[in-house]
Design a protein around this motif. Structure first.
Motif, PDB file in Angstrom:
ATOM      1  N   ASP A 148       0.782  -1.320   0.028  1.00 33.72           N
ATOM      2  CA  ASP A 148       0.102   0.102   0.004  1.00 33.72           C
ATOM      3  C   ASP A 148       0.937   1.189  -0.023  1.00 33.72           C
ATOM      4  N   PHE A 149       1.963   1.229   0.758  1.00 30.66           N
ATOM      5  CA  PHE A 149       2.869   2.520   0.928  1.00 30.66           C
ATOM      6  C   PHE A 149       3.487   2.673  -0.554  1.00 30.66           C
ATOM      7  N   LEU A 150       3.837   1.506  -1.293  1.00 25.64           N
ATOM      8  CA  LEU A 150       4.494   1.603  -2.615  1.00 25.64           C
ATOM      9  C   LEU A 150       3.413   2.378  -3.540  1.00 25.64           C
ATOM     10  N   THR A 151       2.321   1.870  -3.459  1.00 22.82           N
ATOM     11  CA  THR A 151       1.327   2.314  -4.178  1.00 22.82           C
ATOM     12  C   THR A 151       0.863   3.820  -4.152  1.00 22.82           C
ATOM     13  N   PHE A 152       1.070   4.011  -2.855  1.00 20.98           N
ATOM     14  CA  PHE A 152       0.938   5.508  -2.379  1.00 20.98           C
ATOM     15  C   PHE A 152       1.748   6.356  -2.958  1.00 20.98           C
ATOM     16  N   ILE A 153       3.013   5.815  -3.075  1.00 20.50           N
ATOM     17  CA  ILE A 153       3.956   6.734  -3.637  1.00 20.50           C
ATOM     18  C   ILE A 153       3.741   6.786  -5.254  1.00 20.50           C
ATOM     19  N   CYS A 154       3.398   5.653  -5.801  1.00 21.33           N
ATOM     20  CA  CYS A 154       2.976   5.546  -7.394  1.00 21.33           C
ATOM     21  C   CYS A 154       1.864   6.823  -7.651  1.00 21.33           C
ATOM     22  N   ALA A 155       0.945   6.937  -6.814  1.00 15.92           N
ATOM     23  CA  ALA A 155      -0.217   8.030  -7.254  1.00 15.92           C
ATOM     24  C   ALA A 155       0.515   9.140  -7.008  1.00 15.92           C
ATOM     25  N   ILE A 156       1.271   9.503  -6.052  1.00 13.47           N
ATOM     26  CA  ILE A 156       1.844  10.852  -6.016  1.00 13.47           C
ATOM     27  C   ILE A 156       2.745  11.124  -7.316  1.00 13.47           C
ATOM     28  N   CYS A 157       3.440  10.170  -7.715  1.00 13.78           N
ATOM     29  CA  CYS A 157       4.261  10.138  -8.983  1.00 13.78           C
ATOM     30  C   CYS A 157       3.669  10.597 -10.243  1.00 13.78           C
ATOM     31  N   PHE A 158       2.431   9.719 -10.333  1.00 15.32           N
ATOM     32  CA  PHE A 158       1.463  10.044 -11.569  1.00 15.32           C
ATOM     33  C   PHE A 158       0.902  11.326 -11.362  1.00 15.32           C
ATOM     34  N   ALA A 159       0.329  11.776 -10.238  1.00 13.02           N
ATOM     35  CA  ALA A 159       0.017  13.441 -10.114  1.00 13.02           C
ATOM     36  C   ALA A 159       1.140  14.243 -10.474  1.00 13.02           C
ATOM     37  N   LEU A 160       2.349  13.940 -10.017  1.00 10.22           N
ATOM     38  CA  LEU A 160       3.529  15.064 -10.298  1.00 10.22           C
ATOM     39  C   LEU A 160       3.891  14.961 -11.677  1.00 10.22           C
ATOM     40  N   GLN A 161       3.580  13.708 -12.512  1.00  8.69           N
ATOM     41  CA  GLN A 161       4.053  13.751 -13.993  1.00  8.69           C
ATOM     42  C   GLN A 161       3.174  14.459 -14.698  1.00  8.69           C
TER      43      GLN A 161
END
Length: 287
Positions: A148-161
């Motif tokens: 869940d923690f890794l996926t949370f970082i994934c969501a932030i990365c998609f938003a940042l991109q």
């Protein structure tokens, strides 16, 4: 048709194609292809095709466009990598739910980077969209674990991109930016495949099913979709882009029903309606 409205329709098409890519990606990963291997092939071949087109059309490459593309590619690859590895440690429903939460982060990242304070309508729409994704993908009580923690970082990365491209793409060539975005993401995928996956990208013999699935992902889900996304972001703001692309989950559910035989449950219907309503709310113009 106005360019803004055309861009919104094109982004909806992108979401539909990305949704259809779930079966193809499942075929690829289930066939034994490793995550970094898949990402390296997907992005690097797309970049090569785009560079060939740029060469044939004699497109002038500006340094700012190249730099923006490279940075966006680093973020894009990070998002996909965290999402894929996170899926190993958590359920697919929780992975999809948390990934979709990128719409929550977009207005605030925009605020930090561009000092553009988000309008209330975008904040409320993002919250409704977040709830809709929960209805669509959420099956069990949410518990925090490593996946869940890794996926949370994934969501932030998609938003940042989305924000990085949207805030800097004005007066730039979206095709050039996307080419370098794919190139940097592909190089990272290949390097990580060599380091962590035994360089399978160079030693594997691919069968016909794997090749066809890869061609679909490279041509439609990567080359066409990211080219459209980069172009459309010149016409509409990052918050609207993020919300429209959220419908990928809806199309993913529909294609799962049509191609994989999944059932269309009450939960899926309610989630889909909430997401579409949240997108419609962004169309309301304040007087």
């Amino acid at each position: 048709m106005k360019k803004e409205n055309l861009s919104k329709l094109l982004l909806l098409l992108v979401a539909m194609i990305w949704g259809s890519g779930f079966p193809a990606t499942k075929i690829i990963l289930d066939s034994g292809i490793r995550p970094f291997e898949f990402l390296g092939i997907r992005f690097f071949i797309t970049a090569i095709v785009m560079f060939c087109i740029m060469k044939l059309k004699k497109i002038k490459i500006e340094k700012t466009e190249r730099n923006l593309g490279v940075v966006a590619g680093l973020i894009l690859f990070s998002a996909f990598a965290f999402q894929t590895v996170g899926l190993v440690y958590t359920t697919s429903s929780k992975n999809a739910f948390i990934t979709g939460a990128n719409v929550i982060f977009v207005p605030y990242i925009v605020w930090i980077i561009t000092k553009e304070k988000p309008k209330l309508i975008y904040i409320l729409s993002s919250i409704m969209c977040f709830i809709g994704i929960g209805f669509l993908s959420f099956e069990k009580n949410l518990t925090i674990n490593f996946g869940d923690f890794l996926t949370f970082i994934c969501a932030i990365c998609f938003a940042l991109q989305i924000v990085v491209i949207g805030s800097r793409i004005k007066n730039k060539n979206p095709f050039t930016i996307n080419g370098y975005q794919m190139f940097s993401a592909g190089i990272i995928g290949i390097l990580l495949n060599i380091i962590f996956e035994g360089a399978t990208i160079f030693t594997r013999t691919y069968d016909l099913k794997q090749i066809l699935a890869l061609i679909y992902i490279i041509l439609f889900n990567t080359f066409i979709c990211y080219s459209i996304q980069t172009y459309a972001q010149k016409e509409i703001n990052s918050s609207q882009v993020s919300l429209i692309l959220t419908t990928e989950i809806i199309f993913g559910a529909l294609f799962s029903v049509l191609l994989l035989g999944d059932k269309m449950t009450f939960q899926v219907v309610i989630g889909g309606l909430l997401i579409f309503i949240s997108i419609l709310l962004t169309e309301v113009k304040k007087r």
